[in-house]
Write a protein that holds these residues in place. Structure first.
Motif, mmCIF file in Angstrom:
data_model
loop_
_atom_site.group_PDB
_atom_site.id
_atom_site.type_symbol
_atom_site.label_atom_id
_atom_site.label_comp_id
_atom_site.label_asym_id
_atom_site.label_seq_id
_atom_site.Cartn_x
_atom_site.Cartn_y
_atom_site.Cartn_z
ATOM 1 N N UNK A 186 0.874 7.703 -11.498
ATOM 2 C CA UNK A 186 1.527 6.769 -12.368
ATOM 3 C C UNK A 186 1.693 5.078 -11.941
ATOM 4 N N UNK A 187 0.519 4.494 -12.072
ATOM 5 C CA UNK A 187 0.425 3.227 -11.465
ATOM 6 C C UNK A 187 0.788 2.189 -12.810
ATOM 7 N N UNK A 188 1.836 2.547 -13.421
ATOM 8 C CA UNK A 188 2.524 1.407 -14.367
ATOM 9 C C UNK A 188 3.360 0.417 -13.519
ATOM 10 N N UNK A 189 3.447 -0.652 -14.075
ATOM 11 C CA UNK A 189 4.478 -1.604 -13.310
ATOM 12 C C UNK A 189 5.785 -1.106 -13.297
ATOM 13 N N UNK A 190 6.437 -0.319 -14.330
ATOM 14 C CA UNK A 190 7.656 0.312 -14.224
ATOM 15 C C UNK A 190 7.834 1.244 -12.828
ATOM 16 N N UNK A 194 0.974 -1.127 -0.011
ATOM 17 C CA UNK A 194 0.135 0.085 -0.158
ATOM 18 C C UNK A 194 0.753 1.059 -0.106
ATOM 19 N N UNK A 195 1.986 1.182 0.855
ATOM 20 C CA UNK A 195 2.970 2.431 0.845
ATOM 21 C C UNK A 195 3.463 2.691 -0.619
ATOM 22 N N UNK A 196 4.121 1.495 -1.139
ATOM 23 C CA UNK A 196 4.434 1.710 -2.526
ATOM 24 C C UNK A 196 3.544 2.201 -3.686
ATOM 25 N N UNK A 197 2.342 1.755 -3.330
ATOM 26 C CA UNK A 197 1.185 2.225 -4.437
ATOM 27 C C UNK A 197 1.112 3.760 -4.112
ATOM 28 N N UNK A 198 0.819 4.115 -2.908
ATOM 29 C CA UNK A 198 0.723 5.534 -2.687
ATOM 30 C C UNK A 198 1.910 6.336 -3.232
ATOM 31 N N UNK A 199 3.208 5.953 -3.043
ATOM 32 C CA UNK A 199 4.436 6.478 -3.530
ATOM 33 C C UNK A 199 4.143 6.507 -5.283
ATOM 34 N N UNK A 200 3.560 5.669 -5.786
ATOM 35 C CA UNK A 200 3.501 5.837 -7.174
ATOM 36 C C UNK A 200 2.694 7.077 -7.581
#
Length: 95
Positions: free
Chosen positions: A31-35, A22-28
């Motif tokens: 831009x919710x791309x795999x890269x 969830x933290x990593x997704x928040x940091x995105x």
């Protein structure tokens, strides 16, 4: 999960892994791309999910994907575990 077995450590691991994701997704951001998700997951600095011991932090980099490189000693004192000593780092770069 009210009926969950509190002694099942996989529950704690799963919750910690989910909160880290969830933290990593928040940091995105937007831009919710795999890269970008991989980039953010490889650039966590001092993230503290509530499943780790106080003072233990998650750090990752483009060359180090092992998120937890710290520990704290503890001993069993009759009915409960007691922490003692300082946080110990297993990170070679910090020595």
């Amino acid at each position: 999960m009210p009926g969950a077995d509190k002694s099942d450590t996989s529950m704690v691991y799963g919750y910690g892994a989910a909160s880290t994701l969830a933290k990593a997704l928040e940091m995105c951001g937007d831009d919710l791309t795999r890269a970008n998700l991989m980039k953010q997951a490889a650039s966590m600095k001092d993230f503290v999910p509530d499943t780790l011991l106080p003072g233990v932090k998650i750090n990752t980099s483009a060359t180090d994907f092992a998120p937890i490189a710290q520990l704290q000693m503890q001993r069993f004192k009759g009915e409960r575990w007691e922490l003692f000593g300082e946080i110990i780092s297993g990170d070679v770069a910090s020595e």
